[in-house]
Write a protein that holds these residues in place. Sequence first.
Motif, PDB file in Angstrom:
ATOM      1  N   MET A  69       0.818  -1.220   0.000  1.00 40.39           N
ATOM      2  CA  MET A  69       0.000   0.000   0.000  1.00 40.39           C
ATOM      3  C   MET A  69       0.847   1.264   0.000  1.00 40.39           C
ATOM      4  N   ILE A  70       0.212   2.327  -0.459  1.00 42.20           N
ATOM      5  CA  ILE A  70       0.810   3.656  -0.456  1.00 42.20           C
ATOM      6  C   ILE A  70      -0.008   4.442   0.551  1.00 42.20           C
ATOM      7  N   THR A  71       0.645   5.057   1.519  1.00 39.00           N
ATOM      8  CA  THR A  71      -0.101   5.718   2.587  1.00 39.00           C
ATOM      9  C   THR A  71       0.650   6.938   3.104  1.00 39.00           C
ATOM     10  N   THR A  72      -0.091   7.853   3.708  1.00 33.88           N
ATOM     11  CA  THR A  72       0.548   8.984   4.364  1.00 33.88           C
ATOM     12  C   THR A  72      -0.366   9.519   5.461  1.00 33.88           C
ATOM     13  N   PHE A  73       0.191  10.314   6.341  1.00 32.97           N
ATOM     14  CA  PHE A  73      -0.578  10.834   7.472  1.00 32.97           C
ATOM     15  C   PHE A  73      -1.373  12.064   7.051  1.00 32.97           C
ATOM     16  N   SER A  74      -2.639  12.087   7.444  1.00 32.29           N
ATOM     17  CA  SER A  74      -3.460  13.256   7.176  1.00 32.29           C
ATOM     18  C   SER A  74      -4.629  13.285   8.151  1.00 32.29           C
ATOM     19  N   GLU A  75      -4.785  14.383   8.822  1.00 28.91           N
ATOM     20  CA  GLU A  75      -5.908  14.602   9.732  1.00 28.91           C
ATOM     21  C   GLU A  75      -6.133  13.463  10.720  1.00 28.91           C
ATOM     22  N   GLY A  76      -5.089  13.141  11.467  1.00 21.93           N
ATOM     23  CA  GLY A  76      -5.247  12.213  12.583  1.00 21.93           C
ATOM     24  C   GLY A  76      -5.049  10.747  12.304  1.00 21.93           C
ATOM     25  N   LYS A  77      -4.981  10.361  11.020  1.00 20.63           N
ATOM     26  CA  LYS A  77      -4.824   8.938  10.717  1.00 20.63           C
ATOM     27  C   LYS A  77      -3.901   8.748   9.515  1.00 20.63           C
ATOM     28  N   TYR A  78      -3.408   7.513   9.356  1.00 17.81           N
ATOM     29  CA  TYR A  78      -2.701   7.175   8.119  1.00 17.81           C
ATOM     30  C   TYR A  78      -3.765   6.821   7.084  1.00 17.81           C
ATOM     31  N   ARG A  79      -3.758   7.551   5.964  1.00 19.54           N
ATOM     32  CA  ARG A  79      -4.760   7.346   4.920  1.00 19.54           C
ATOM     33  C   ARG A  79      -4.153   6.547   3.775  1.00 19.54           C
ATOM     34  N   VAL A  80      -4.946   5.655   3.212  1.00 17.43           N
ATOM     35  CA  VAL A  80      -4.441   4.794   2.142  1.00 17.43           C
ATOM     36  C   VAL A  80      -4.684   5.465   0.788  1.00 17.43           C
ATOM     37  N   PHE A  81      -3.601   5.631   0.031  1.00 18.93           N
ATOM     38  CA  PHE A  81      -3.696   6.284  -1.283  1.00 18.93           C
ATOM     39  C   PHE A  81      -3.584   5.294  -2.427  1.00 18.93           C
ATOM     40  N   GLY A  82      -3.628   4.020  -2.129  1.00 18.34           N
ATOM     41  CA  GLY A  82      -3.545   2.993  -3.153  1.00 18.34           C
ATOM     42  C   GLY A  82      -3.088   1.710  -2.511  1.00 18.34           C
ATOM     43  N   GLU A  83      -3.639   0.588  -2.975  1.00 20.45           N
ATOM     44  CA  GLU A  83      -3.236  -0.699  -2.393  1.00 20.45           C
ATOM     45  C   GLU A  83      -3.496  -1.810  -3.401  1.00 20.45           C
ATOM     46  N   THR A  84      -3.036  -3.004  -3.055  1.00 18.13           N
ATOM     47  CA  THR A  84      -3.285  -4.114  -3.955  1.00 18.13           C
ATOM     48  C   THR A  84      -4.740  -4.550  -3.835  1.00 18.13           C
ATOM     49  N   LEU A  85      -5.307  -4.939  -4.966  1.00 13.07           N
ATOM     50  CA  LEU A  85      -6.698  -5.398  -4.961  1.00 13.07           C
ATOM     51  C   LEU A  85      -6.778  -6.885  -4.670  1.00 13.07           C
ATOM     52  N   ASP A  86      -5.642  -7.579  -4.784  1.00 18.25           N
ATOM     53  CA  ASP A  86      -5.664  -9.025  -4.515  1.00 18.25           C
ATOM     54  C   ASP A  86      -4.438  -9.419  -3.692  1.00 18.25           C
ATOM     55  N   ILE A  87      -3.424 -10.037  -4.313  1.00 21.30           N
ATOM     56  CA  ILE A  87      -2.278 -10.492  -3.518  1.00 21.30           C
ATOM     57  C   ILE A  87      -1.227  -9.384  -3.383  1.00 21.30           C
ATOM     58  N   PRO A  88      -0.476  -9.385  -2.271  1.00 21.46           N
ATOM     59  CA  PRO A  88       0.593  -8.389  -2.108  1.00 21.46           C
ATOM     60  C   PRO A  88       1.765  -8.655  -3.060  1.00 21.46           C
ATOM     61  N   LEU A  89       2.530  -7.615  -3.342  1.00 16.14           N
ATOM     62  CA  LEU A  89       3.678  -7.731  -4.252  1.00 16.14           C
ATOM     63  C   LEU A  89       4.679  -8.796  -3.752  1.00 16.14           C
ATOM     64  N   GLY A  90       4.976  -8.766  -2.469  1.00 10.34           N
ATOM     65  CA  GLY A  90       5.937  -9.730  -1.910  1.00 10.34           C
ATOM     66  C   GLY A  90       5.451 -11.161  -2.091  1.00 10.34           C
ATOM     67  N   ASN A  91       4.156 -11.342  -1.915  1.00 12.52           N
ATOM     68  CA  ASN A  91       3.565 -12.664  -2.070  1.00 12.52           C
ATOM     69  C   ASN A  91       3.627 -13.110  -3.536  1.00 12.52           C
ATOM     70  N   CYS A  92       3.426 -12.168  -4.455  1.00 13.89           N
ATOM     71  CA  CYS A  92       3.493 -12.459  -5.894  1.00 13.89           C
ATOM     72  C   CYS A  92       4.887 -12.999  -6.256  1.00 13.89           C
ATOM     73  N   LEU A  93       5.933 -12.298  -5.794  1.00 15.14           N
ATOM     74  CA  LEU A  93       7.303 -12.708  -6.136  1.00 15.14           C
ATOM     75  C   LEU A  93       7.708 -13.990  -5.394  1.00 15.14           C
ATOM     76  N   ASP A  94       7.313 -14.101  -4.117  1.00 17.68           N
ATOM     77  CA  ASP A  94       7.646 -15.303  -3.339  1.00 17.68           C
ATOM     78  C   ASP A  94       6.979 -16.547  -3.937  1.00 17.68           C
ATOM     79  N   THR A  95       5.703 -16.405  -4.322  1.00 18.84           N
ATOM     80  CA  THR A  95       4.982 -17.551  -4.888  1.00 18.84           C
ATOM     81  C   THR A  95       5.608 -17.950  -6.230  1.00 18.84           C
ATOM     82  N   PHE A  96       5.948 -16.952  -7.047  1.00 17.37           N
ATOM     83  CA  PHE A  96       6.590 -17.250  -8.334  1.00 17.37           C
ATOM     84  C   PHE A  96       7.897 -18.011  -8.098  1.00 17.37           C
TER      85      PHE A  96
END
Length: 346
Positions: A151-178
């Motif tokens: 995920m891509i995230t940054t702090f704004s107004e009291g919380k860490y807000r998510v600005f983008g994330e994986t819709l299914d498997i994480p990148l690390g999991n993709c490479l590890d599984t491959f």
Amino acid sequence: MRLHRVHNKKEKMKKVVVLGIESTAHTFGVGIASSTGEILANENHTYVPKTGGIHPREAAEHHSKVAASLVKSALEKSGLKLKEIDGVAVALGPGMGPCLRVGATVARALSLASRKPLIGVNHAVAHLEIARLSTGFDDPLFIYVAGGNTMITTFSEGKYRVFGETLDIPLGNCLDTFAREVGLGHPGVPKVEKLASKGKHYHILPYTVKGQDMSYSGLLTAALRLYREGVPLEDVCLSLVENAYSMLTEVAERALAHTRKTQLVITGGVARSRLLCKKLELMATSRGVNFRPVKPEYAGDNGAMIAYTGALALASNVITPLEESAIKPLWRLDEVEIPWRTKKEK
Ligand code: FE2
């Protein structure tokens, strides 16, 4: 379960020392840290499955076996006794239920034995806070990439807000599984990257960015198909990492343009990837943004990041009553209030 905040009239930040326990996935870790950023101990042990991915019950068994000796060695390293610690923090989620339960049980027992408060920590928040501490960047845009998260995230107004994330498997999991499927074994990312550096021909693979989100499962399937069709492994690795890392870099660049942050940090296990760091640094430099990866010893899961985040929380009077310390396997980062940054709004 809600984190309780005890309001103190003076609302002063104080220095506290906290013992923190990490057990969300394959690592059991015990760290001791102060709210002012001193890491006094960071003892970790990782379960490595004989075959396949992490088996939650086997990982939990591993955690139960190593827990007592890691608590002992962390205390020895820090030179402190349990009674000298101000609080006991534990990662209550997100993570694998059986693994989380071991850490939570150990933490509750230590909290009761020492009569010190328990602090439930969100594992993802801890990856971000240890990255801020280790890079010295106080208000970056974060790229959090690991076997279990992207995920891509940054702090704004009291919380860490998510600005983008994986819709299914994480990148690390993709490479590890491959890596596992083609017989490269564990850990997958450095092995795939090493072969990628010898690749000569790029083959077209799915490049899936939807809005600010990424999808890696189609990329994994297509890369495995290429390999089974007889394309040299080096070329498949090259095509795979090129697509996977470029997708992430594109989303990070748009998030930088939107948030106008001037610092970029990568944290999580995949932060050790030289190739990904190089790509991100090139993008950041071209935008006049400073880039730093988290220090390698704090990239993967570790006890120190839970201890440090727990110390920040405790210094802001956040504690978790024992009866509300149930594990939260699906606890999202953006549900957590961050009072230690709210006051300064940075
Ligand atoms: Fe993690």
